[in-house]
Every structure is written in C-alpha cells, then in structure tokens.
Write a protein that holds these residues in place. Sequence first.
Motif, PDB file in Angstrom:
ATOM      1  N   VAL A  46    -112.704  99.712   1.283  1.00  0.00           N
ATOM      2  CA  VAL A  46    -112.670  98.267   1.502  1.00  0.00           C
ATOM      3  C   VAL A  46    -113.323  97.536   0.334  1.00  0.00           C
ATOM      4  O   VAL A  46    -112.809  96.517  -0.139  1.00  0.00           O
ATOM      5  N   PHE A  47    -114.454  98.044  -0.143  1.00  0.00           N
ATOM      6  CA  PHE A  47    -115.047  97.462  -1.347  1.00  0.00           C
ATOM      7  C   PHE A  47    -114.060  97.534  -2.512  1.00  0.00           C
ATOM      8  O   PHE A  47    -113.922  96.590  -3.301  1.00  0.00           O
ATOM      9  N   GLY A  48    -113.333  98.641  -2.588  1.00  0.00           N
ATOM     10  CA  GLY A  48    -112.386  98.833  -3.681  1.00  0.00           C
ATOM     11  C   GLY A  48    -111.233  97.857  -3.658  1.00  0.00           C
ATOM     12  O   GLY A  48    -110.638  97.577  -4.709  1.00  0.00           O
ATOM     13  N   VAL A  49    -110.886  97.334  -2.478  1.00  0.00           N
ATOM     14  CA  VAL A  49    -109.826  96.324  -2.416  1.00  0.00           C
ATOM     15  C   VAL A  49    -110.231  95.107  -3.233  1.00  0.00           C
ATOM     16  O   VAL A  49    -109.472  94.610  -4.075  1.00  0.00           O
ATOM     17  N   VAL A  50    -111.443  94.624  -2.985  1.00  0.00           N
ATOM     18  CA  VAL A  50    -111.938  93.460  -3.728  1.00  0.00           C
ATOM     19  C   VAL A  50    -112.203  93.821  -5.180  1.00  0.00           C
ATOM     20  O   VAL A  50    -111.793  93.100  -6.104  1.00  0.00           O
ATOM     21  N   ASP A  51    -112.884  94.923  -5.385  1.00  0.00           N
ATOM     22  CA  ASP A  51    -113.252  95.314  -6.746  1.00  0.00           C
ATOM     23  C   ASP A  51    -112.016  95.572  -7.600  1.00  0.00           C
ATOM     24  O   ASP A  51    -111.968  95.174  -8.778  1.00  0.00           O
ATOM     25  N   GLY A  52    -111.009  96.199  -7.004  1.00  0.00           N
ATOM     26  CA  GLY A  52    -109.787  96.471  -7.753  1.00  0.00           C
ATOM     27  C   GLY A  52    -109.067  95.198  -8.157  1.00  0.00           C
ATOM     28  O   GLY A  52    -108.596  95.071  -9.295  1.00  0.00           O
ATOM     29  N   LEU A  53    -108.984  94.248  -7.245  1.00  0.00           N
ATOM     30  CA  LEU A  53    -108.331  92.978  -7.564  1.00  0.00           C
ATOM     31  C   LEU A  53    -109.115  92.201  -8.612  1.00  0.00           C
ATOM     32  O   LEU A  53    -108.526  91.624  -9.542  1.00  0.00           O
ATOM     33  N   MET A  54    -110.431  92.185  -8.482  1.00  0.00           N
ATOM     34  CA  MET A  54    -111.247  91.446  -9.449  1.00  0.00           C
ATOM     35  C   MET A  54    -111.232  92.105 -10.821  1.00  0.00           C
ATOM     36  O   MET A  54    -111.298  91.423 -11.849  1.00  0.00           O
ATOM     37  N   THR A  55    -111.137  93.418 -10.855  1.00  0.00           N
ATOM     38  CA  THR A  55    -111.081  94.131 -12.134  1.00  0.00           C
ATOM     39  C   THR A  55    -109.759  93.861 -12.837  1.00  0.00           C
ATOM     40  O   THR A  55    -109.718  93.614 -14.051  1.00  0.00           O
ATOM     41  N   LYS A  56    -108.673  93.889 -12.064  1.00  0.00           N
ATOM     42  CA  LYS A  56    -107.352  93.695 -12.651  1.00  0.00           C
ATOM     43  C   LYS A  56    -107.067  92.228 -12.931  1.00  0.00           C
ATOM     44  O   LYS A  56    -106.399  91.887 -13.921  1.00  0.00           O
ATOM     45  N   TYR A  57    -107.594  91.347 -12.050  1.00  0.00           N
ATOM     46  CA  TYR A  57    -107.326  89.912 -12.178  1.00  0.00           C
ATOM     47  C   TYR A  57    -108.657  89.146 -12.137  1.00  0.00           C
ATOM     48  O   TYR A  57    -109.005  88.532 -11.128  1.00  0.00           O
ATOM     49  N   PRO A  58    -109.427  89.183 -13.197  1.00  0.00           N
ATOM     50  CA  PRO A  58    -110.772  88.595 -13.176  1.00  0.00           C
ATOM     51  C   PRO A  58    -110.802  87.082 -12.979  1.00  0.00           C
ATOM     52  O   PRO A  58    -111.873  86.527 -12.716  1.00  0.00           O
ATOM     53  N   ASP A  59    -109.646  86.428 -13.086  1.00  0.00           N
ATOM     54  CA  ASP A  59    -109.624  84.981 -12.899  1.00  0.00           C
ATOM     55  C   ASP A  59    -109.442  84.575 -11.435  1.00  0.00           C
ATOM     56  O   ASP A  59    -109.348  83.381 -11.137  1.00  0.00           O
ATOM     57  N   ILE A  60    -109.369  85.534 -10.525  1.00  0.00           N
ATOM     58  CA  ILE A  60    -109.407  85.179  -9.104  1.00  0.00           C
ATOM     59  C   ILE A  60    -110.766  84.540  -8.834  1.00  0.00           C
ATOM     60  O   ILE A  60    -111.815  85.107  -9.139  1.00  0.00           O
ATOM     61  N   ALA A  61    -110.743  83.354  -8.254  1.00  0.00           N
ATOM     62  CA  ALA A  61    -111.982  82.576  -8.108  1.00  0.00           C
ATOM     63  C   ALA A  61    -112.445  82.455  -6.662  1.00  0.00           C
ATOM     64  O   ALA A  61    -113.478  81.813  -6.407  1.00  0.00           O
ATOM     65  N   TYR A  62    -111.712  83.090  -5.730  1.00  0.00           N
ATOM     66  CA  TYR A  62    -112.012  82.843  -4.310  1.00  0.00           C
ATOM     67  C   TYR A  62    -111.202  83.817  -3.476  1.00  0.00           C
ATOM     68  O   TYR A  62    -110.051  84.120  -3.807  1.00  0.00           O
ATOM     69  N   PHE A  63    -111.794  84.319  -2.402  1.00  0.00           N
ATOM     70  CA  PHE A  63    -111.049  85.125  -1.441  1.00  0.00           C
ATOM     71  C   PHE A  63    -111.150  84.499  -0.058  1.00  0.00           C
ATOM     72  O   PHE A  63    -112.229  84.051   0.363  1.00  0.00           O
ATOM     73  N   LYS A  64    -110.044  84.471   0.633  1.00  0.00           N
ATOM     74  CA  LYS A  64    -110.015  84.173   2.069  1.00  0.00           C
ATOM     75  C   LYS A  64    -109.950  85.520   2.777  1.00  0.00           C
ATOM     76  O   LYS A  64    -108.925  86.190   2.761  1.00  0.00           O
ATOM     77  N   TRP A  65    -111.072  85.917   3.388  1.00  0.00           N
ATOM     78  CA  TRP A  65    -111.208  87.246   4.001  1.00  0.00           C
ATOM     79  C   TRP A  65    -110.899  87.118   5.489  1.00  0.00           C
ATOM     80  O   TRP A  65    -111.672  86.561   6.252  1.00  0.00           O
ATOM     81  N   ASP A  66    -109.775  87.662   5.904  1.00  0.00           N
ATOM     82  CA  ASP A  66    -109.339  87.529   7.298  1.00  0.00           C
ATOM     83  C   ASP A  66    -109.661  88.793   8.092  1.00  0.00           C
ATOM     84  O   ASP A  66    -109.922  89.871   7.519  1.00  0.00           O
ATOM     85  N   CYS A  67    -109.626  88.658   9.416  1.00  0.00           N
ATOM     86  CA  CYS A  67    -109.890  89.770  10.334  1.00  0.00           C
ATOM     87  C   CYS A  67    -109.230  89.401  11.657  1.00  0.00           C
ATOM     88  O   CYS A  67    -109.825  88.738  12.495  1.00  0.00           O
ATOM     89  N   ASN A  68    -107.985  89.827  11.841  1.00  0.00           N
ATOM     90  CA  ASN A  68    -107.180  89.306  12.934  1.00  0.00           C
ATOM     91  C   ASN A  68    -107.235  90.104  14.229  1.00  0.00           C
ATOM     92  O   ASN A  68    -106.728  89.643  15.249  1.00  0.00           O
ATOM     93  N   SER A  69    -107.825  91.281  14.212  1.00  0.00           N
ATOM     94  CA  SER A  69    -107.801  92.095  15.421  1.00  0.00           C
ATOM     95  C   SER A  69    -109.201  92.476  15.872  1.00  0.00           C
ATOM     96  O   SER A  69    -110.051  92.832  15.049  1.00  0.00           O
ATOM     97  N   PRO A  70    -109.451  92.438  17.177  1.00  0.00           N
ATOM     98  CA  PRO A  70    -110.657  93.094  17.686  1.00  0.00           C
ATOM     99  C   PRO A  70    -110.481  94.604  17.588  1.00  0.00           C
ATOM    100  O   PRO A  70    -109.392  95.098  17.245  1.00  0.00           O
ATOM    101  N   ILE A  71    -111.528  95.340  17.872  1.00  0.00           N
ATOM    102  CA  ILE A  71    -111.424  96.799  17.866  1.00  0.00           C
ATOM    103  C   ILE A  71    -110.721  97.240  19.151  1.00  0.00           C
ATOM    104  O   ILE A  71    -111.183  96.957  20.258  1.00  0.00           O
TER     105      ILE A  71
END
Length: 713
Positions: A441-466
């Motif tokens: 999960v950390f790698g999702v953000v880290d991978g996107l930021m590494t490849k696209y460093p100009d991303i300035a904001y994330f909308k972090w969603d969580c649509n399901s309960p457990i």
Amino acid sequence: MKIVTKLFVALGLLAFVCKAGAKEQIVVETGSTSLVFTVGDNGRLYQSYFGKRLTDKSEYAMLPQGKEAYMTHGMEDYFEPALHITRSDGNPSTLLKYKRHETKACDGGTETVIYLADPVYADEVAMHFVAYAKEDVFKAWTEIFNREKSAITLEKYASSMLHMYAPKYYLTQYNGDWATEAGSHTQELYFGKKVIDTKLGARADMFCQPFFQLSLGSKATEREGEVLVGTLAWTGNFRFTFEVDNLGGLRVISGINPYASQYTVAKNKSFRTPEFIFTLSQSGTGHASRNLHDWARKYQIKDGQDDRMTLLNNWEATYFDFDENKLLSLIGEAKELGVDMFLLDDGWFGNKYKRHSDTQALGDWEVTADKLPNGIGRLTEEAKKQGVKFGLWIEPEMVSPKSELYEKHKDWVITLPNREEYYFRNQLVLDLSNPKVQDYVFGVVDGLMTKYPDIAYFKWDCNSPITNIYSNYEKMKQTHLYVDYVRGLYNVLERIKAKYPDLPMMLCSGGGGRTDYEALKYFVEMWPSDNTDPVERIFIQWGYSQVFPAKVQCAHVTTWNKAASIKFRVNVAMMGKMGFDINLHDIPAGELAYCKQSIADFNRLKPVILDGDQYRLVSPYEGNHTSTMYVSKDKASAVVFAFDIFPRYSEKLYNVVMEGLDASKKYDVREINRADGSQGEVKTYSGEYLMTVGLPLFSAQKLSSRVYELKAR
C-alpha cells in the motif's frame, strides 16, 4: 459546582470532605476546566471533580472522594468497567492502586501521567491526560503494561472513563447512512446503558460518527448550558458507553470497540489505547465547537494552519468515460475557472482488467494504456503548463476480485476460508495487519510519486467496510485483526508523511465513512458525504461542524438538486473548503461567470472562513431558514451566510442576531457574491447593534441565499 455538591449530599458522600485535606490530589486543568483526582485511604484513585475551574485551588481539598477513576472488572463495582483483563491462571479481576504521577510541559499545554498497579498481579496502567490551557481541550488515553511472567488478554480496554453528576443528562449523537451522514438526534438518559458503536472495521463511520455531545442538567443550546463534547481519534471500530447507575451518576466510557477484539499482550509488552479528545463548555455547544476547532487547527490536523487549495474534480463531468484529450481539456477548464488544482478521480488504471466501472481493477495501479497513452505524466505536464496543480484519486487498501492483484495475492485479502465471498461495492479489503501488505500500500503512493513527482495531491478513498472477516496473516489471533488493521494503516501513513511531508491528501471513505482526528494527522481535509445536494449538505456540514472546523470539510459545487440555483449551491460550498465537480460546458455563461466570481470571493474570505471562529446562528433543524457566521480572530472582519430553504406561505421572518464581534466597533456591512455580480449597498452598524438587534437576512423565497461581508472601521 452547586449541582455536584447537592448530589453528593443526597448520596451521603459528603463525609469524605472532612478527610479530603489529608489525601493526595492530582489536578489536571486548562484555563477554564479542572479534572481532579484523589488518592483514597485504600490507595485507589478516584475522580472527585470535573467542572469549571475554581479560583481558590485550596477548595479542591473539600471535594467528596467520588467514584473510582478507572474501574476494573471483577471487584465490587456492578456496572460497566473500563478495564477487563484475563490472565493465564484464569483470574479475571484487576485491582488498581495509585503508585505515582508526573506532570511535564508539552506543546500547547501540560501532560499528566498517573501510574496505577495491581498489588497482586504485575499489571500496570498509565493514565495519560494532556490539557491544552488556552483551547480548553483535553486528550486522554491509557497504556496497559504486562509485567507478568506470561501473556494476558485484554477483554475491555477503554481510553477514558469520566464520571458525571447532574439531575438530568441529554445525549446528542450524530448518525445516518451513506448520503445522510451526521444527522443530529438527542435523547434523555435514564437508568441503564446507552451504547454508540461501530463494527465495520475500515469504513467505520458509515452509520455513526465518532463524536457526541452530553448536556448536563438541562439541554444545552448553541449559547447556553453545560455540555461535554467528546470524540475518539481512531480510524476503526469505536464505542461510547453512557451508563446511569442506581444513584443517578453517569459514567462515560470511550475507546476501541472490544467486540471481537480481545487483544493478547505478551510479557513485558504494552497496549496503548487511542486518544479520547474532549472539552467541557459552560456556555453551550457553540463555545465547545470553537474550542475544538482552535485546538485541531493548531495541534492535530496536518498542515492545520496552512492554506487550502480549491479544485475542479472530473467525476461528475465524465465518470469513467474519459480519455487523454478529454482530461487535457478539463485541465484547461480548471485554469479558466480559476481554481488551484485539477483532480482526476476514479477510472484511470488497470490493463488486463480495465477500470470501466466499480466492478474490477482495484489493486492494479497501472495507467490504462489506451485511455492515457502518455501516462499521468502528460496530465501533470499540462497542469503545470496551465498553472494549476494536479491531484489523483486512489483506493489503495481495497482490491477487486476481478484484478491481477487478487489473482496473484489472494492471501493478502481479508476473506474467509471455506465460505462464499461477500462483496460490498464489488470489492474486498486488503489485510493491513500484514507487513507485506503495508509495504504494498505504501508502494502505491511511493510508486506514483516516484514516477510522477508533479502529483500534488491524493484523494485517498476507502469504500468498503471489512467483510469476510478473516486474516491469513493473524492465523490464530483473529481477534487482533480489527486493531492491527488500523495500526497497519497508521504505519503506512507515517511512512508517507515521513517521505512526502508536504504532500496533501483528502480523507475519503464512500463519503463520511472516516471522520476522525487521528486520521487527520495525515490528511489535510476530509470528504463529509457523497451527497452534494446543497440542502442536504447544509445539515451534514452543520453536524460535522460540532467537532471539525470548516477547514477540513470539502464542499463541492455539483449538479445535485438542480432546483437550487447555482448561487445557492455555491454559497453552501463556500462554508467549507470549496471545490467544483461540474461540467463547465453544461452551465450557461452567466453561471460560469458567477462561479469565477465566487472563487475570487472565496479566496479573499478564506482566512475568515477557514481559520476564524464559527458561529452557528440559526439551526436548519429548528425552522425553514439557517445562518452561519465566521469571524476573524481579531474581530476585524466577518462573513455571514443566510439560507432560505423551504419557507412557508406568509411565514413570519425574524432578524438574525450575530455573534463574536467587538461591541464597541463599527462595522461596514454589505451583501456580496450576488447573482448579478454587483455589490450591495454598504451600511454601518455597531457590533453591539448587530449582536443585540441583528439584521433581516432571510426572505420568503425558496432555495435562496445571501452572503454578507463585515469589515470593522
């Protein structure tokens, strides 16, 4: 204090007063409120007082002893305990006696730690209290230490226990469902137990929000009454227990919901509970809210004293149906509109299983090649060219059964063996108790930021309960899952914050499924509800404002409820952190011009709306109109919003009486943000007049709104 004394006399407890002077007392206090503990002759710790701070501190010694501060299971108490431990010898009882305490300065206040221990077993409990003097806010949590030779099991482990004494208690809770979040409901408490809890795991706040208001003696209003407002800083299952005993005393127990969450603590290890945050107001709910808003902006919310970006979201303009050219055009529209950022929502990822709906591809965070052949980089490049920031939607804790991730790592998914899978929103939850999943999960953000460093904001969603509640990682410790999931989430967010400290993120969870102050250490703002109907948003934002400042409430202008004018929709959104989720080609030129004007107005007024004091002047729950006001800290400027929702025929209209101004100052008042772009006539009033007589801000017109700007001379 009068209520407390009378009640103790009635209970025959005043005899303790005579001995109180010889006992050790611990006073935890802010500038306005005191929480007093007394060590009894038997060595146990008692809560003697919680109320308005006394000028003469020597009088604390005259207080009755009160109730045990952190009650345990298995002893002489007959009601709900704060702590229940099971040990290897089967003894379920715990007896806690005072050992010592210490107080030290911390950022914004003082921290007091009271150490209690069982004289027979080696259990120790540290009760932590942080008191913020200026903001009149407390934080409380406990840490439970296992000093025994073998593991112990925590059956119940509250963050806080508070004892209240009043003739009557009125509890206001905030609950609803998807698109009806934070509805207000008040009831009187009688003998017995009232529980507000959730068992949803990840999307824990879907049905009820983790905060409450408790009025003492009589129902509190915005401006009057004694009221306790509390909230739990925990992004998971929570429980508030309110129990009135046979003598009329009320205990308030706050913490993690112990349901299916018995937790084993190994030898020489400890368990730290989440923070319970609370304030006690002597002058109504409005004062309590402003206490919490001030505290949160200064000490709790990520970048709480910094600016916030307006944005244009593509969701309602395109849904899943977009390509590179369409998005490039929308980025240009963001520039034209005058917002700070363009936000690309769901639908940009997946190749084997393309994200054309919510039925597949969660977990496969690769750009869909035929939709975006030049990747996210082409979009960030265009955003930079247009002079706007670029933001991106992600949902990294979730997985679609129809995804490459599910096919490769089903053992990473929370799902029951030997059972048919149940899907909420066509998805499942990844097992964040597993360190490998945390890395992913950390790698999702880290991978996107590494490849696209100009991303300035994330909308972090969580649509399901457990759902399908079983962890392949926890194995024989399944009751650890609910707790360890949240701790795993925090581990991920800590890593993101450490590596990308300046990266803002929005906390989203299918609307208001996550709305707590621990998560807001990592997110600059939250999404209160998927419901953007402006009438419904008035109620939803009113509910969240009881605990959270406008600065963290994202409020977007959309096409929901077209019966409401663009002005009405915009004005509702201006009471939070304003954004747009609208297709500019679908609105007339005049409405587009109005939106541009509104963004300019909002940017000018942001310091007042987002960082000022909020006053809820007229409640939408009490009539057909509502009004909210924001006042700068120096009282030099203010903004008043007035809404006519569904007025009755020939309804009598009354002045709106304002608050928070300097009575001795003169204020120029004018209507701004008018539909025709003009400014209203400036009229001058004293602060005293505005706070005594008020102004006629309401009308008989349905779904109409007005905004007034006040400037001190």
